[in-house]
Design a protein around this motif. Sequence first.
Motif, PDB file in Angstrom:
ATOM      1  N   TYR A   1     -50.131   7.919  50.257  1.00 58.51           N
ATOM      2  CA  TYR A   1     -49.277   9.049  50.761  1.00 58.51           C
ATOM      3  C   TYR A   1     -47.874   8.792  50.364  1.00 58.51           C
ATOM      4  CZ  TYR A   1     -53.345  10.607  53.394  1.00 58.51           C
ATOM      5  OH  TYR A   1     -54.641  11.087  53.942  1.00 58.51           O
ATOM      6  N   LEU A   2     -47.362   7.530  50.360  1.00 56.20           N
ATOM      7  CA  LEU A   2     -46.012   7.253  49.980  1.00 56.20           C
ATOM      8  C   LEU A   2     -45.813   7.531  48.734  1.00 56.20           C
ATOM      9  CD1 LEU A   2     -45.915   3.680  51.687  1.00 56.20           C
ATOM     10  CD2 LEU A   2     -44.620   5.559  52.545  1.00 56.20           C
ATOM     11  N   PHE A   3     -46.443   7.564  47.553  1.00 54.45           N
ATOM     12  CA  PHE A   3     -46.413   7.876  46.481  1.00 54.45           C
ATOM     13  C   PHE A   3     -46.182   9.422  46.220  1.00 54.45           C
ATOM     14  CE2 PHE A   3     -48.340   3.924  44.484  1.00 54.45           C
ATOM     15  CZ  PHE A   3     -47.320   3.430  44.119  1.00 54.45           C
ATOM     16  N   GLU A   4     -46.983  10.155  47.320  1.00 50.50           N
ATOM     17  CA  GLU A   4     -46.902  11.566  47.037  1.00 50.50           C
ATOM     18  C   GLU A   4     -45.673  12.198  47.662  1.00 50.50           C
ATOM     19  OE1 GLU A   4     -50.206  13.687  47.999  1.00 50.50           O
ATOM     20  OE2 GLU A   4     -51.931  12.428  46.822  1.00 50.50           O
ATOM     21  N   ILE A   5     -45.121  11.365  48.753  1.00 52.20           N
ATOM     22  CA  ILE A   5     -43.699  11.706  49.270  1.00 52.20           C
ATOM     23  C   ILE A   5     -42.660  11.437  48.116  1.00 52.20           C
ATOM     24  CG2 ILE A   5     -42.163  11.190  50.752  1.00 52.20           C
ATOM     25  CD1 ILE A   5     -44.506  10.300  52.775  1.00 52.20           C
ATOM     26  N   LEU A   6     -42.894  10.267  47.635  1.00 51.47           N
ATOM     27  CA  LEU A   6     -41.959   9.979  46.460  1.00 51.47           C
ATOM     28  C   LEU A   6     -42.027  11.025  45.450  1.00 51.47           C
ATOM     29  CD1 LEU A   6     -39.758   8.014  45.056  1.00 51.47           C
ATOM     30  CD2 LEU A   6     -41.865   6.743  44.043  1.00 51.47           C
ATOM     31  N   SER A   7     -43.165  11.459  44.954  1.00 50.07           N
ATOM     32  CA  SER A   7     -43.032  12.612  43.763  1.00 50.07           C
ATOM     33  C   SER A   7     -42.359  13.827  44.168  1.00 50.07           C
ATOM     34  CB  SER A   7     -44.509  12.531  43.303  1.00 50.07           C
ATOM     35  OG  SER A   7     -45.286  13.228  44.269  1.00 50.07           O
TER      36      SER A   7
ATOM     37  N   LEU B   1     -41.922   5.589  40.424  1.00 45.86           N
ATOM     38  CA  LEU B   1     -42.289   6.754  39.981  1.00 45.86           C
ATOM     39  C   LEU B   1     -43.498   6.826  38.888  1.00 45.86           C
ATOM     40  CD1 LEU B   1     -41.491   9.736  40.258  1.00 45.86           C
ATOM     41  CD2 LEU B   1     -39.686   9.280  38.537  1.00 45.86           C
ATOM     42  N   VAL B   2     -43.235   5.896  38.124  1.00 44.28           N
ATOM     43  CA  VAL B   2     -44.332   5.707  37.066  1.00 44.28           C
ATOM     44  C   VAL B   2     -45.589   5.475  37.679  1.00 44.28           C
ATOM     45  CG1 VAL B   2     -45.084   4.647  34.862  1.00 44.28           C
ATOM     46  CG2 VAL B   2     -42.626   5.157  35.115  1.00 44.28           C
ATOM     47  N   GLU B   3     -45.697   4.652  38.683  1.00 47.23           N
ATOM     48  CA  GLU B   3     -46.931   4.617  39.332  1.00 47.23           C
ATOM     49  C   GLU B   3     -47.266   5.652  40.031  1.00 47.23           C
ATOM     50  OE1 GLU B   3     -47.551   0.925  41.897  1.00 47.23           O
ATOM     51  OE2 GLU B   3     -45.691   0.012  41.037  1.00 47.23           O
ATOM     52  N   ALA B   4     -46.614   6.266  40.734  1.00 45.39           N
ATOM     53  CA  ALA B   4     -46.869   7.743  41.405  1.00 45.39           C
ATOM     54  C   ALA B   4     -47.584   8.662  40.228  1.00 45.39           C
ATOM     55  CB  ALA B   4     -45.819   8.237  41.988  1.00 45.39           C
ATOM     56  N   ALA B   5     -47.218   8.588  39.197  1.00 42.75           N
ATOM     57  CA  ALA B   5     -47.568   9.582  38.216  1.00 42.75           C
ATOM     58  C   ALA B   5     -48.960   8.996  37.771  1.00 42.75           C
ATOM     59  CB  ALA B   5     -46.666   9.636  36.736  1.00 42.75           C
TER      60      ALA B   5
ATOM     61  N   MET C   1     -53.723  15.188  41.889  1.00 41.37           N
ATOM     62  CA  MET C   1     -53.203  15.677  40.598  1.00 41.37           C
ATOM     63  C   MET C   1     -51.955  16.519  40.734  1.00 41.37           C
ATOM     64  SD  MET C   1     -53.709  15.555  37.216  1.00 41.37           S
ATOM     65  CE  MET C   1     -55.300  14.679  37.424  1.00 41.37           C
ATOM     66  N   VAL C   2     -51.702  17.094  41.828  1.00 39.23           N
ATOM     67  CA  VAL C   2     -50.525  17.858  42.125  1.00 39.23           C
ATOM     68  C   VAL C   2     -49.300  16.910  42.409  1.00 39.23           C
ATOM     69  CG1 VAL C   2     -49.257  19.146  44.026  1.00 39.23           C
ATOM     70  CG2 VAL C   2     -51.773  19.593  43.458  1.00 39.23           C
ATOM     71  N   SER C   3     -49.586  15.775  43.026  1.00 35.18           N
ATOM     72  CA  SER C   3     -48.580  14.677  43.025  1.00 35.18           C
ATOM     73  C   SER C   3     -48.166  14.002  41.731  1.00 35.18           C
ATOM     74  CB  SER C   3     -48.897  13.554  44.016  1.00 35.18           C
ATOM     75  OG  SER C   3     -48.026  12.490  44.131  1.00 35.18           O
ATOM     76  N   ARG C   4     -49.157  13.594  41.169  1.00 33.67           N
ATOM     77  CA  ARG C   4     -49.208  12.909  39.710  1.00 33.67           C
ATOM     78  C   ARG C   4     -48.326  14.281  38.638  1.00 33.67           C
ATOM     79  NH1 ARG C   4     -54.613  11.040  37.718  1.00 33.67           N
ATOM     80  NH2 ARG C   4     -53.213   9.964  35.973  1.00 33.67           N
ATOM     81  N   GLU C   5     -48.693  15.038  38.942  1.00 32.18           N
ATOM     82  CA  GLU C   5     -47.818  16.407  38.083  1.00 32.18           C
ATOM     83  C   GLU C   5     -46.312  16.532  38.457  1.00 32.18           C
ATOM     84  OE1 GLU C   5     -47.464  21.208  38.159  1.00 32.18           O
ATOM     85  OE2 GLU C   5     -49.447  20.331  37.973  1.00 32.18           O
ATOM     86  N   ARG C   6     -46.036  16.394  39.826  1.00 32.36           N
ATOM     87  CA  ARG C   6     -44.453  16.239  40.247  1.00 32.36           C
ATOM     88  C   ARG C   6     -43.975  14.991  39.682  1.00 32.36           C
ATOM     89  NH1 ARG C   6     -46.466  17.598  45.883  1.00 32.36           N
ATOM     90  NH2 ARG C   6     -46.403  15.505  46.356  1.00 32.36           N
ATOM     91  N   ALA C   7     -44.484  13.906  39.831  1.00 34.80           N
ATOM     92  CA  ALA C   7     -44.047  12.505  39.064  1.00 34.80           C
ATOM     93  C   ALA C   7     -43.790  12.646  37.729  1.00 34.80           C
ATOM     94  CB  ALA C   7     -44.979  11.499  39.641  1.00 34.80           C
ATOM     95  N   CYS C   8     -44.626  13.332  36.961  1.00 39.12           N
ATOM     96  CA  CYS C   8     -44.678  13.667  35.670  1.00 39.12           C
ATOM     97  C   CYS C   8     -43.548  14.460  35.451  1.00 39.12           C
ATOM     98  CB  CYS C   8     -45.736  14.032  35.068  1.00 39.12           C
ATOM     99  SG  CYS C   8     -45.817  14.623  33.416  1.00 39.12           S
TER     100      CYS C   8
ATOM    101  N   VAL D   1     -49.037   6.859  30.683  1.00 38.99           N
ATOM    102  CA  VAL D   1     -49.515   7.382  31.758  1.00 38.99           C
ATOM    103  C   VAL D   1     -49.388   8.979  31.734  1.00 38.99           C
ATOM    104  CG1 VAL D   1     -48.634   7.783  34.254  1.00 38.99           C
ATOM    105  CG2 VAL D   1     -48.843   5.434  33.588  1.00 38.99           C
ATOM    106  N   LEU D   2     -48.349   9.267  30.823  1.00 33.56           N
ATOM    107  CA  LEU D   2     -48.048  10.824  30.421  1.00 33.56           C
ATOM    108  C   LEU D   2     -49.343  11.124  29.545  1.00 33.56           C
ATOM    109  CD1 LEU D   2     -44.283  10.906  30.052  1.00 33.56           C
ATOM    110  CD2 LEU D   2     -45.704  11.696  32.033  1.00 33.56           C
ATOM    111  N   VAL D   3     -49.597  10.271  28.513  1.00 33.04           N
ATOM    112  CA  VAL D   3     -50.797  10.630  27.801  1.00 33.04           C
ATOM    113  C   VAL D   3     -52.053  10.892  28.422  1.00 33.04           C
ATOM    114  CG1 VAL D   3     -52.225   9.822  25.835  1.00 33.04           C
ATOM    115  CG2 VAL D   3     -49.795   9.855  25.783  1.00 33.04           C
ATOM    116  N   GLU D   4     -52.419  10.089  29.677  1.00 31.61           N
ATOM    117  CA  GLU D   4     -53.663  10.101  30.408  1.00 31.61           C
ATOM    118  C   GLU D   4     -53.621  11.465  31.002  1.00 31.61           C
ATOM    119  OE1 GLU D   4     -55.766   7.910  34.261  1.00 31.61           O
ATOM    120  OE2 GLU D   4     -53.919   6.771  33.349  1.00 31.61           O
ATOM    121  N   LEU D   5     -52.397  11.872  31.508  1.00 27.28           N
ATOM    122  CA  LEU D   5     -52.259  13.004  32.330  1.00 27.28           C
ATOM    123  C   LEU D   5     -52.712  14.193  31.418  1.00 27.28           C
ATOM    124  CD1 LEU D   5     -49.333  12.493  34.799  1.00 27.28           C
ATOM    125  CD2 LEU D   5     -51.654  13.250  35.457  1.00 27.28           C
ATOM    126  N   PHE D   6     -51.780  14.331  30.163  1.00 28.65           N
ATOM    127  CA  PHE D   6     -52.047  15.038  29.115  1.00 28.65           C
ATOM    128  C   PHE D   6     -53.368  15.359  28.883  1.00 28.65           C
ATOM    129  CE2 PHE D   6     -49.465  16.451  24.869  1.00 28.65           C
ATOM    130  CZ  PHE D   6     -50.194  17.634  24.885  1.00 28.65           C
TER     131      PHE D   6
END
Length: 465
Positions: free
Chosen positions: A161-167, A188-192, A197-204, A228-233
């Motif tokens: 939840y904290l990561f999603e708030i941060l993103s 922020l990199v950890e949050a990505a 997936m919505v939160s990770r996209e925001r961090a990305c 991290v970005l490649v994994e999301l990609f």
Amino acid sequence: MGHAEVGKMLKKIDPDWEQAFNQFESVVSSGTEALRLEAITKLTHFSKRAPQNVLVSTIPILARLLEDNTRSIQEATAYCLYKIACLGEGELASRIGQSGAISSLLRLLPHSDDSFRRVLIKCLWSFVSFGDDNRVIVARNGGLEVIIRLLSSSADDNRRYLFEILSALALLREVRRILPSLRGLRLLVEAAGSGSMVSRERACQAIGLLGVTRRARHVLVQLGAIPVLVELFRDGDMRTKLVAGNSLGVISAHLDYIRPVAEAGAIPLYAELLQGPEPSGKEIAEDAFCILAVAEDNAVMIAQHLVRILREGDDEAKAAAANVLWDLSGYRHSVCILRVSGAIPILVNLLRDGNEAVKEKVSGAIAQLSYEDQNRVALADAGAIPVLIELLHDESEELSDNAAEALINFSEDPSQHDIISEAMEIPSFRNMLNRLIQIRVSDEHMARSMRRISIQQLSWNPDLV
């Protein structure tokens, strides 16, 4: 009113909501702790059924209850606000933000623990997830600092939840401006890399925005942003792929990171994006390929994917691939790569048989390729010259101009001059030839002027005498 009466009133199948609200207001203002707790709990239970106007009326009361000195009341109130914030398509969350509840929540968080802290964190998460305006309120009330401290000291389930708030906060420019100074880029990199997936996209997205500056880009790469970005990609839905691909493109816009981005597996993913249905995805992939192809080994791999797309893709993908080849054919090291890749015969076939959009892009690539001797030989061997001569009469000005530019390059080659003699009297050929002559004269004049300026400056500048 007794405990039984409150319960009976709230358990009605179709309660009188106005009366229920009045009784709730009366109980929480003057009832015992047990009655107040019961009333808040029942409101939480019935919140999904309650009319929105009733819930709106309860928000100021609940916001004041967060200031109560009793922990059980504060915890029950925070949980109730969390439930309400998730309703109303964001309107209720925005109302909560306007009530002053956020500042109270942020004051409670640093001193909370266990289940109370978890409820407070989930409550704050609901505020920023469903109310975009609340992110500004959280940031301007010291919320970013609170979240970073909690993340730095927390190792439990609250981190998600904290990561999603941060993103969510990191989408704000004012937050991104101070995030590096708070040592928040690692988080922020950890949050990505974790959470929804919505939160990770925001961090990305935030990583891409931060990566525009050289210093932040360097730190983000050192912290592991590229894999991290490649994994999301690779694993995200189409929207996430677009965001991740764009952010990777930003990161790769520095010579030191071109190879690491490619080595992490980005090139095949950009090829998929180029071949995909999204026009913005094609633009992102085209830009990324032009950056990554600066490295010769990357250019070889990119050319292989482009040739495959020219063979197998639909018309839009073929046009996009030809457009990239057009750009890459201007790179000195790519000239040989494109020739040996087998692209030239395919381009000529598309120039002959493709649709108008494909032909325009292909003709531009062929015009650029024709500036090099061995490419002209390969183009002539593939049968390009008759096709180019025929296109001089095409209604598309871009197509006829590109064909004329290529034929002019052939005409200046002694070995090809006689083959294209029939094109020399065609008006579009003559017009392009005159334009190119004017451009060359202008370029030569500019070069001479710059040389004269430099000499004059050296002659009168007393500091250089």
